[in-house]
Scaffold this active site. Structure first.
Site, mmCIF file in Angstrom:
data_model
loop_
_atom_site.group_PDB
_atom_site.id
_atom_site.type_symbol
_atom_site.label_atom_id
_atom_site.label_comp_id
_atom_site.label_asym_id
_atom_site.label_seq_id
_atom_site.Cartn_x
_atom_site.Cartn_y
_atom_site.Cartn_z
ATOM 1 C CE1 TYR A 1 -23.756 -22.470 31.374
ATOM 2 C CE2 TYR A 1 -22.502 -22.069 33.377
ATOM 3 C CZ TYR A 1 -23.004 -22.945 32.439
ATOM 4 O OH TYR A 1 -22.745 -24.294 32.565
ATOM 5 N N GLY A 2 -24.681 -15.830 30.880
ATOM 6 C CA GLY A 2 -24.942 -14.485 31.395
ATOM 7 C C GLY A 2 -26.280 -13.884 31.039
ATOM 8 C CD GLU B 1 -18.649 -16.470 22.451
ATOM 9 O OE1 GLU B 1 -19.707 -16.798 21.907
ATOM 10 O OE2 GLU B 1 -18.168 -17.050 23.437
ATOM 11 C CB THR C 1 -13.775 -15.398 30.414
ATOM 12 O OG1 THR C 1 -15.008 -15.615 29.723
ATOM 13 C CG2 THR C 1 -13.748 -16.195 31.687
ATOM 14 C CG HIS C 2 -15.777 -13.612 26.060
ATOM 15 N ND1 HIS C 2 -15.902 -14.651 26.933
ATOM 16 C CD2 HIS C 2 -16.124 -14.119 24.842
ATOM 17 C CE1 HIS C 2 -16.308 -15.733 26.285
ATOM 18 N NE2 HIS C 2 -16.445 -15.435 25.023
#
Lengths: 266, 266
Positions: free
Chosen positions: A42-43, A152, A185-186
């Site tokens: 989304y970012g 990721e 979150t990451h």
């Protein structure tokens, strides 16, 4: 008392770290999680797109009878939380305010840094959240977009990641911040790399604070489910490669109930 | 003769490099381009998702009266080209075969490397394309997923990118390849970094070959438009940040006609 599940949504599976923290505070609550893995990230997208995606995610969870919605995605919280709170009557919270409250309790010199996706930083959501609670804090935002794919792809302790982090974070060092909000979150997964550059300051991971805040809000609104079994059901809009393994790493426990959410219905 | 436009689709705006090459070979042809910026990237998602997205993109272009479809996305070509060719009667070509043909004409030691997204490499599409044309070539694939965000964030000549490239490409050096296929729209932008590691071997950017192949195919099928004005119309499913500037860099000329394609209709 209300034995309906809590709904949580995120752009992907990183938000399962938020679910893990909720489960520490509220082990008996059932949780329905929606990760929009077909459209992540989304970012890097537009505000309009993220608002639309967030609205669709909210409707998906409402259709499954949730009693409360948690936005586990910082980008989505930044641009869509207030809009969704106006559009829907169900209580909705995001990941920004709990972290801001925590940071306010920690900062001594009133200089706080925020790192997040480009969208989160450009939205000005953190500045706004600080201003609502205190008017004497200087907030310095830095977008760190490459942190997401680096995490990721498993480049956690890699020299390349350190070099990227150095480029992103050196300016914050000059700003003399004493507290840093990890606004994605990451990012907690890169805390060691971040600490190498910014050293011994305060670090705030809002997902921990959110679990506690949610427990208080459920009690306040009489929505707790003291006799629940604590089932976690995960819906993903795409089963991308190795999703189960990665999801279990974020969740911290085996993934038992997971389904693919129809791409066109979300 | 056929004065309908050529349709081109990609996961984002990187495929405009393919449009640029088509325009060199076919300057009079009108082109309708669809970039699925709302759902990019494709290279980290599932085969099923990419097939569905590609089908939707094809239908979008068909509804705008195109005479020929070019898949400018390597991930989409890898997993969806053959399926779309069966499902639709319109001629469709992708970016893989033109590059494979070129590489076959260049390799002397019959050891060819291919770099691409994880999805492209895992699909085995390159091995299959080589086998159809020659059975004596050893194809060595290496996924380079971080190259995409590094290019998108402008880390082109950065030491971090060199370190990532080294990790991805060192194994290909040991394999003694004499030709490397750049199997992703973004990778030609990293050619200098790639050359630092793999040195003086042959490099194949399929977008150049595709322009020539398309000109031949249109002539063969009597679909050329010799009197066209060469208009380029760009549809994007999301107007993400700085899209116009980035699109013009890829296209190599100003973007005149651009529209947002309805998110739900694609």
């Amino acid at each position: 008392m209300n034995n309906s599940p809590i709904g949580v949504f995120d752009s992907g599976i990183g938000g399962l770290t938020v679910v893990r923290e909720i489960r520490k505070s509220l082990p008996g609550e059932d949780i329905i999680y929606l990760g929009d893995t077909a459209r992540l990230p989304y970012g890097t997208k537009s505000f309009d797109a993220i608002i639309q995606f967030s609205r669709e995610n909210t409707k998906f969870l409402l259709a499954r009878g949730v009693k409360f919605i948690v936005i586990a995605c910082y980008s989505s919280t930044s641009v869509a939380l207030e809009i969704l709170q106006k559009e829907f009557s169900i209580p909705i919270i995001g990941v920004i305010k709990p972290g801001v409250k925590k940071a306010l309790g920690m900062t001594k010199n009133k200089k706080v840094g925020v790192i997040g996706t480009t969208l989160t930083i450009q939205s000005g959501a953190y500045e706004k959240a600080f201003q609502e609670l205190a008017n004497d804090v200087e907030v310095i935002g830095r977008p760190c977009p490459l942190f997401v794919p680096l995490v990721e792809e498993g480049f956690i302790d890699h020299l390349a990641t350190e070099l990227v982090a150095k480029e992103y974070l050196e300016p914050l060092k000059k700003d003399n911040i004493d507290t840093l909000l990890l606004g994605c979150t990451h990012f907690p997964l890169l805390l060691n790399v971040i600490k190498k550059i910014l050293g011994d300051i305060n670090y705030v991971d809002a997902s921990r604070e959110l679990g506690k805040e949610l427990a208080n809000l459920l009690a306040e609104k009489n929505l707790l489910n003291p006799s629940g079994r604590g089932d976690v059901t995960v819906y993903l809009t795409d089963f991308s490669m190795n999703f189960k393994e990665i999801a279990e790493r974020f969740l911290g426990e085996p993934l038992k109930n997971y389904f693919r959410a129809g791409l066109s219905s979300t």
